[in-house]
Enzyme design. Sequence first.
Site, short mmCIF file in Angstrom:
data_model
loop_
_atom_site.label_atom_id
_atom_site.label_comp_id
_atom_site.label_asym_id
_atom_site.label_seq_id
_atom_site.Cartn_x
_atom_site.Cartn_y
_atom_site.Cartn_z
N HIS A 1 12.92 55.73 -43.36
CA HIS A 1 11.98 56.81 -43.68
C HIS A 1 12.36 58.09 -42.95
CE1 HIS A 1 8.67 53.58 -44.63
NE2 HIS A 1 9.76 53.45 -45.35
N GLU B 1 10.12 54.23 -39.00
CA GLU B 1 11.15 53.45 -39.70
C GLU B 1 12.41 54.28 -39.87
OE1 GLU B 1 10.11 51.23 -43.35
OE2 GLU B 1 12.06 51.87 -44.12
N ASP C 1 11.92 45.71 -40.86
CA ASP C 1 11.41 46.00 -42.21
C ASP C 1 12.64 46.16 -43.10
OD1 ASP C 1 10.06 46.74 -44.42
OD2 ASP C 1 9.09 48.51 -43.56
N GLU D 1 2.60 54.82 -40.08
CA GLU D 1 4.03 54.81 -40.36
C GLU D 1 4.39 55.96 -41.27
OE1 GLU D 1 5.76 51.03 -41.29
OE2 GLU D 1 7.39 51.93 -42.44
N ASP E 1 0.49 39.78 -48.44
CA ASP E 1 1.70 38.97 -48.26
C ASP E 1 1.33 37.52 -48.00
OD1 ASP E 1 3.13 41.38 -48.25
OD2 ASP E 1 3.30 41.43 -46.06
N HIS F 1 1.37 42.09 -44.28
CA HIS F 1 0.27 42.71 -45.01
C HIS F 1 -0.70 41.61 -45.43
CE1 HIS F 1 3.68 45.41 -46.05
NE2 HIS F 1 2.79 46.37 -46.07
N ASP G 1 10.18 50.34 -37.08
CA ASP G 1 10.69 49.48 -38.15
C ASP G 1 12.20 49.66 -38.16
OD1 ASP G 1 8.26 48.46 -38.88
OD2 ASP G 1 8.27 49.25 -40.91
#
Lengths: 439, 439, 439, 439
Positions: free
Chosen positions: A271, A268, A339, A232, A104, A101, A296
């Site tokens: 998720h 992900e 992730d 995502e 980050d 990101h 992810d």
Amino acid sequence: MKHYYDQIERINYEGTQTNNPFAFRHYNPEQIILGKTMAEHLRFSICYWHTFCWAGTDMFGSGSFNYPWQSSADPLSNAKAKADVAFEFFYKMNVPFYAFHDVDVAPEGNSIQEYINNLSIMTDILLEKQQQTGVKLLWGTANCFTNPRYAAGAATNPDPEVFACAATQVVHAMNATHKLGGQNYVLWGGREGYETLLNTNLRQEREQLGKFMQLVVENKYKIGFNGTLLIEPKPQEPTKHQYDYDVATIYGFLKQFGLEKEIKVNIEANHATLAGHSFQHEVASAIALDIFGSLDANRGDPQLGWDTDQFPNSVEENTLVMYEILKSGGFTTGGLNFDAKIRRQSIDKYDVFHGHIGAIDTMALSLKCAAKMIEDKRLDQKVAERYADWDKNLGKDILQGNMSLQEIAQYSLVNNLQPKARSGAQEQLENIVNKAIFG
Amino acid sequence: MKHYYDQIERINYEGTQTNNPFAFRHYNPEQIILGKTMAEHLRFSICYWHTFCWAGTDMFGSGSFNYPWQSSADPLSNAKAKADVAFEFFYKMNVPFYAFHDVDVAPEGNSIQEYINNLSIMTDILLEKQQQTGVKLLWGTANCFTNPRYAAGAATNPDPEVFACAATQVVHAMNATHKLGGQNYVLWGGREGYETLLNTNLRQEREQLGKFMQLVVENKYKIGFNGTLLIEPKPQEPTKHQYDYDVATIYGFLKQFGLEKEIKVNIEANHATLAGHSFQHEVASAIALDIFGSLDANRGDPQLGWDTDQFPNSVEENTLVMYEILKSGGFTTGGLNFDAKIRRQSIDKYDVFHGHIGAIDTMALSLKCAAKMIEDKRLDQKVAERYADWDKNLGKDILQGNMSLQEIAQYSLVNNLQPKARSGAQEQLENIVNKAIFG
Amino acid sequence: MKHYYDQIERINYEGTQTNNPFAFRHYNPEQIILGKTMAEHLRFSICYWHTFCWAGTDMFGSGSFNYPWQSSADPLSNAKAKADVAFEFFYKMNVPFYAFHDVDVAPEGNSIQEYINNLSIMTDILLEKQQQTGVKLLWGTANCFTNPRYAAGAATNPDPEVFACAATQVVHAMNATHKLGGQNYVLWGGREGYETLLNTNLRQEREQLGKFMQLVVENKYKIGFNGTLLIEPKPQEPTKHQYDYDVATIYGFLKQFGLEKEIKVNIEANHATLAGHSFQHEVASAIALDIFGSLDANRGDPQLGWDTDQFPNSVEENTLVMYEILKSGGFTTGGLNFDAKIRRQSIDKYDVFHGHIGAIDTMALSLKCAAKMIEDKRLDQKVAERYADWDKNLGKDILQGNMSLQEIAQYSLVNNLQPKARSGAQEQLENIVNKAIFG
Amino acid sequence: MKHYYDQIERINYEGTQTNNPFAFRHYNPEQIILGKTMAEHLRFSICYWHTFCWAGTDMFGSGSFNYPWQSSADPLSNAKAKADVAFEFFYKMNVPFYAFHDVDVAPEGNSIQEYINNLSIMTDILLEKQQQTGVKLLWGTANCFTNPRYAAGAATNPDPEVFACAATQVVHAMNATHKLGGQNYVLWGGREGYETLLNTNLRQEREQLGKFMQLVVENKYKIGFNGTLLIEPKPQEPTKHQYDYDVATIYGFLKQFGLEKEIKVNIEANHATLAGHSFQHEVASAIALDIFGSLDANRGDPQLGWDTDQFPNSVEENTLVMYEILKSGGFTTGGLNFDAKIRRQSIDKYDVFHGHIGAIDTMALSLKCAAKMIEDKRLDQKVAERYADWDKNLGKDILQGNMSLQEIAQYSLVNNLQPKARSGAQEQLENIVNKAIFG
Ligand SMILES: [Co+2]
Ligand SMILES: [Co+2]
Ligand SMILES: [Co+2]
Ligand SMILES: [Co+2]
Ligand SMILES: [Co+2]
Ligand SMILES: [Co+2]
Ligand SMILES: [Co+2]
Ligand SMILES: [Co+2]
């Protein structure tokens, strides 16, 4: 490059005979599986945020890690120190990709101008480090959810100025991604959702989100970015309900705004399960809807209702996922981004290696097992046979639109159809899968 | 008409002063709320299946009810006796509508011809009973999930002959619904889903389902049926995963097959919560997507993972639902169908009255409370204010497409945007709701 | 013995080289693992109910199997035909044990006397078949939940006559179990719970259940039954809440009624996950509480909220379970009973073989992997080291009660304790487990 | 006292006619309900932690509140400023009680000595403020979960020095509670649980926890504290599994260590639902087991899997809870503590008033409705009638132990028992409840 992990040179493949915990047992980057190297198949990526930004906090506890690169009073110094360690780690982990990101890698600063400057400085540094190490960027993204300004959403915020701030971050994060040769650009709508319907205009927020995505697509072409745009899905957390709930929901959203050919999904595992689906389901659904992009790779806890973002360690679960991906032809620009984060108690400096090594071997072994499922051919045949009648007269006539509903009913009556029961053979198929995994 | 419920004449409104448990305390059909009678707003319907077909079995127990209309060896005699009791009940419950599956009202028989004949005989009987009692048909449907032939799905079955059987039932159930003046026709894909992805071709099954729905739409016009076509979402049970998972999923499906203007949704409370959503969420989402049709008013158990289909008894939950519906302009052809059943232990003949009376009063009170939320105006205003900036310069420019992403970013930079934080005011709004409900 | 499964002789171990789907790949009964044969470790049992009594119904569908032994108008003939097939299957599956409910094997009849007679007749037949085949009884039980009389519970029913009926069944089921040399007797409180607290006296029902269990214990000694008494936890389904919710709940119940030395638990995987626990958690908890007895080896679906009772197929999950059992010394009278059923679509006569073969190989492989975890020694050592300080001064003083809370606080102050952080090493330990499973 | 909330004097009862959002509509402290004032029944308490310590962070976002008492570089100044605002708020909210953790009110400092000194200073300040405002302490507790030293648990930590640190905090928090006249002392085992069984010795940790609780009981008597000791159940979060999972689990733990007469439970609504139980279930269970103590009145979100700690706003849910409490005789030392927080978006200074006012009115109205359920008498009678046969011959003989299992079976046979089916009357009872709530 400073050497923070001074006990480790680089993680290499040593095979199942090794007793070295700092080696790959199953991931042999150069090994050919179904015509491609494992590295080409798996396209591993390490994430910046969990690995280098998270301090070991949780909702009931303060940070447990005390990283040196979080100790300076100067954010930019911290960012540079962090980049040193990050690239040392990416290199030593022997993966081809990383992901980040905007915030980050670069401090937000106290103004938009500072944000832009910091990101620009850090992008140059990252580029240099990419060139030094050979590590490439799988994807970049903008964090439009941590800053309190995004408490009520970014693109779906009731305040258009917040939308504008998000747009600003995305413009600069896309530029950085483009400059760094990123293969994808990801949008995770961290707070695009609601806490309560009582203060929410669903239709309005959906329009805002649709417009935002259309602008992002337009911007992609404008800047000449050739990578893939990815959304995502996540069903909830931190919000009560998020608009990018799952693959099927995103598909409907893309169709509404004419974006289904422009944007794909980054799925992900954790998720998926939070949304009430298996990871395999989400991947298979995205493939069936032609919007599969990237993964992810992590895992949740089947008994917990939040995003634990643990490293994947189930070959059983991921073999089924890799099987779907292999059947679909494999990744194009996407890859397997971890992730995932070590546990708050994993305070040993090298625990992060154990986490990634286990994850990489899990996915590598899953690839091999999935390849065996392909090579066994029985699964594919069973499915083909099961639907074979759809290629014969009645089936074709129905699907090609040669019969109306009433004509089909008439056909049933005239032939007094009594379809023969057929076994779904689930137990048999599951045994074939376990043979591929366990021999 | 035989008198099975011989202790009851008819349920009438007696107001909150009554001590009569066989009276409505809140549902006064003629009372005007926001310009329409309560009967017009609520459009109550009683379902045939749970009320007269279910024997009181569950997965661990055999039938507890021993209904007389399940005692004859002749299925058609049973069907007629059942129709007598059903219409006695509809009439005595004082509701305007009922709903049924084909095989609820007519025996399947041993061949397609017998099925057609039985349904034809029973349709005539139902028509006569409708005329005698004034009870109308909210919707009809076909049961394409109980017969073992549908074990692997109906429209999505790997065997096109099973698709043809389902088409046959739908043709005749649509005809019956049309003949009986049904205001809607519902499709619940009871087994349109999978048990395991290992034996499933998702893309193929989706194509089959899309074709089926297109044929149903075509057939509607062909027979001149003016009612609304509805799909009922449910995420799973009896299958592992059903394709009509939730409102958002169905929206994507409809968009893919060009059906979003032709088919709406019939939302069931218990299916909403099984999908991980609040009932209000599903209703609000359908409205925001312009596919809201009708409701199956019931409730699940927040701690249980299956479809308990209990009678609605939460005014708190249903006030929020009725609020969404009132805001959207109310039902058109849809209504509140009680897809609900008494508990297996509720073996007293009159328990089914208690169940429906409680449910009707719950929904009636919810309507009144929702009307107060409308009349209070503060909720509406707060939401309007919250998004007001989207009608001003920046907001309009963004939504109307006058600014590219980069221009928005430039605007943010030039103005060094620092959006002012705004309270979401959730606690305040919740207090307004409780004032509407509890005074 | 009639030959129903006429294509199969007997399932034998052929090893991983075989392509025969009707052979064991991993279960070699005579193979020695950690000093015992696999047969001795695993003590497999097949259940009568799912395998031979369930007709393939679910809550939305009628029976799909059409077994010949369900076709006669005479229940006792059916029972005998069923026993023939059951023992043919037990024998051909090459397992040492089976398990049954009273009404699985004998018709209920129309009176208590008929029930007793039927059970007596069938017990003699079962005994003969045991002797013919060498198959033994792992456990018997009484079905006190299917008959509508048990709708509101058996021992916890508001009607003491229902309690008496349940007592009657248990007396005769215990006698039958004793006569057949059963190694355990199981009590599953199928409906010992509530649908709504509004009609329930929790304290009263708990007293009833406590008394019932005390009487069962007393009866065990009276009839000289040497087997183990077991309660099977399940949190809900068919009821809203069941009193034998999970292992921890049963422990509290046993303690209250002084039964913790008399009754142990039979833990089912699917019930563990329905209660919000991992299977490993429930097993480890029972061991830590000294009430571990036996296992119903099956699996649920992580996304579904009801008891799917599928065959176990996860080596990853069951390796952890077998590891707990091996560490505890292994089964004594308990074993691995497959409380599992084929899917409703699995209508091929031999699907039930595939289900059991897969399950047996899964558990056999899990045993082998768990043995490797033991042999690796690192897991055990890591845990021992982690707690080692509890065997040193401060730890011993605390646990032996040599220090009061205030003295401990004083010690902390005087020594200004700043305990050194230690890694939990979760990632490392998980890698060790995967090495044991996958090499 | 500084005036932070300068727009508010004090929240008073104004009845349902008021339009003032800063008034109670239902909570009239002096109003008599079933012989006691509402204040005496409800015993409201406000928590320090969520209300004054939480900065508005979540796992994906930084603090949104920017409280002035979090702005100083000197922790003790902050603590004093916070106490000023806290007591201003307690007073203005017109509640009789508050509750705190040690580190909510006093800075931890850099050594145990500093911790002790800070807590001592702040205890004196709190005492003074209690005297000034008349606000009393419902309970105190020690936070043994936020500091990284507790990452692997407090009493159950593998390191006895961490146990000693926890003991130290508890000694001083108990002293403070005692000095401040606290009516209870609470233990919430925030991290007494595990992340993975792979590094956990369940039996050892249980022994540690048992010893800890025994020492706490001993210390209570030693210091002459007359309040009640309470354990607060929570099933998971932040850990994977917590040992104080739910009421039934705690009961078993207390029985094992002989503590069931010494320690009761503090039940939180949100923890109940996270454990898979209704709030009413947990309260009713604790009462049936004689360990009911106090309540943390809040609510979770039925669709979310983490502790949202929202303010209670459901009269429907809490009426059932208050009904159980009224039937049991009401609170003794316990009360209704609002372990609840405003939403992260609720950044208006007065949102915290709205949250508490709504919660207080919800619980007050729930009390009134529960009283109507008592006064209606039908619920009580229905339950009494349902179990009446247990006071007659057969029932008494069974419960008093006059019949063995075999004698009961013989009785059943001789009398050929065919128990008459009885309705559970759930729908009827639910209608009675709704009449009590809604008229
Ligand atoms: Co992710
Ligand atoms: Co995640
Ligand atoms: Co429905
Ligand atoms: Co339903
Ligand atoms: Co079982
Ligand atoms: Co089960
Ligand atoms: Co709490
Ligand atoms: Co909480």
